[in-house]
Design an enzyme around this catalytic site. Structure first.
Site, PDB file in Angstrom:
ATOM      1  N   MET A   1      -6.108  89.186  87.303  1.00 26.03           N
ATOM      2  CA  MET A   1      -4.913  89.929  87.724  1.00 26.03           C
ATOM      3  C   MET A   1      -4.927  90.215  89.227  1.00 26.03           C
ATOM      4  O   MET A   1      -4.743  91.348  89.677  1.00 26.03           O
ATOM      5  CB  MET A   1      -4.815  91.237  86.921  1.00 26.03           C
TER       6      MET A   1
ATOM      7  N   LYS B   1       1.950  93.215  78.026  1.00 23.60           N
ATOM      8  CA  LYS B   1       1.940  94.017  79.251  1.00 23.60           C
ATOM      9  C   LYS B   1       1.775  93.045  80.402  1.00 23.60           C
ATOM     10  O   LYS B   1       0.774  92.338  80.491  1.00 23.60           O
ATOM     11  CB  LYS B   1       0.800  95.035  79.237  1.00 23.60           C
TER      12      LYS B   1
ATOM     13  N   ASP C   1      -0.226  89.859  72.554  1.00 21.96           N
ATOM     14  CA  ASP C   1       0.018  90.001  73.979  1.00 21.96           C
ATOM     15  C   ASP C   1       0.911  88.884  74.506  1.00 21.96           C
ATOM     16  O   ASP C   1       1.107  87.850  73.852  1.00 21.96           O
ATOM     17  CB  ASP C   1      -1.308  89.961  74.741  1.00 21.96           C
TER      18      ASP C   1
END
Length: 280
Positions: free
Chosen positions: A183, A68, A46
């Site tokens: 997030m 991502k 990641d």
């Protein structure tokens, strides 16, 4: 240490290990994670995996980026999952390395289900999630007996990229003394407004821990009412973990990195004249 590693399980060809790399500091890798890095033929990693962790991969291992990041061009999740299947079927020892823990807002479950669908053997290796380890590196505990007996972990956006509408914001605002949000920076204004509308005080302490457990770690302390404006003024960017609650007030006493590296003087009584109880 060599004898210890020799007792750890080998990676078999044609298998996938879904492994958590922790929040950043390579010292927070588990032994299973370090063992996998020393054996894998391909490391599919990641964006949030620290480069220092990747440097522990064995010589000759192929490093494949599959990051991502919200608001940026990213690999599609289905493509990542099928790539793991493809690599395993080619006979490789595949390490899927994820920041934090693969099963805490890390899509590890989705990838594992794809492996099951295609009959690929796999192993799950938990990691230290940023909502615990990242906050600890900022001197903020997620639980403290004088503050909370519960904590809620939630995500700041759903698969559509919007603030999740299935979250009971009022229930969390009233029922969870400490809230840890992954997030969340893109929608922090709406999230803060949802919590205040649900009954949380606008003066509730909030902390943003950016690039947690790395040499670039930065911490912003603010309140729900000021969070959106202070984030904009500070020009801080993701990745960040956000914590809401009175545990943020412990940071002046527990900022161990600040004490070790910047000579910060830690306060022995973060809550002032609060009456002490027998700590038994």
């Amino acid at each position: 240490m060599h004898a210890l590693f020799s007792a750890l399980p080998p990676m078999e060809r044609g298998t996938v290990w879904l492994v958590g790399a922790g929040p950043g500091d390579p010292g927070l890798l588990t032994l299973h994670a370090a063992n996998a890095l020393q054996q894998a033929d391909v490391v599919v990693h990641d964006a949030l995996v620290n480069a220092d962790c990747l440097s522990l991969a064995r010589p000759g291992a192929v490093l494949e980026f599959a990051g991502k990041r919200g608001g940026k061009p990213s690999h599609k999740q289905r493509d990542i999952s099928l790539r793991l299947v493809e690599l395993a079927r080619a006979g490789h020892r595949v390490l899927r390395l994820k920041g934090g823990d693969p099963f805490v807002f890390g899509r590890g479950g989705e990838e594992a289900l794809t492996l099951v669908e295609h009959g690929i053997p796999f192993r799950i290796v938990p990691g230290i999630t940023a909502g615990i380890g990242g906050l600890a590196y900022a001197g903020i505990p997620v639980t403290h007996r004088e503050v909370n007996h519960a904590v809620t972990f939630l995500t700041g956006h759903d698969s559509s990229g919007l603030v999740p509408d299935r979250i009971n914001w009022e229930g969390i605002a009233k029922g969870s003394p400490v809230i840890v949000i992954y997030m969340a920076m893109k929608h922090i204004g709406q999230i803060a407004a949802n919590l205040v509308a649900g009954g949380r005080s606008p003066d509730e302490p909030v902390a943003f821990v950016c690039n947690a457990a790395t040499s670039e770690q930065a911490v912003l302390e603010t309140t729900l009412a000021r969070a959106e404006a202070d984030v904009a003024a500070a020009c801080i960017e993701p990745p960040a973990i956000v914590v809401v609650g009175e545990v943020v007030r412990l940071r002046p006493s527990l900022d161990w990195i600040g004490a070790l590296t910047a000579g910060r003087r830690l306060a022995p009584d973060p809550f002032g004249s609060r009456e002490r109880k027998d700590p038994a």
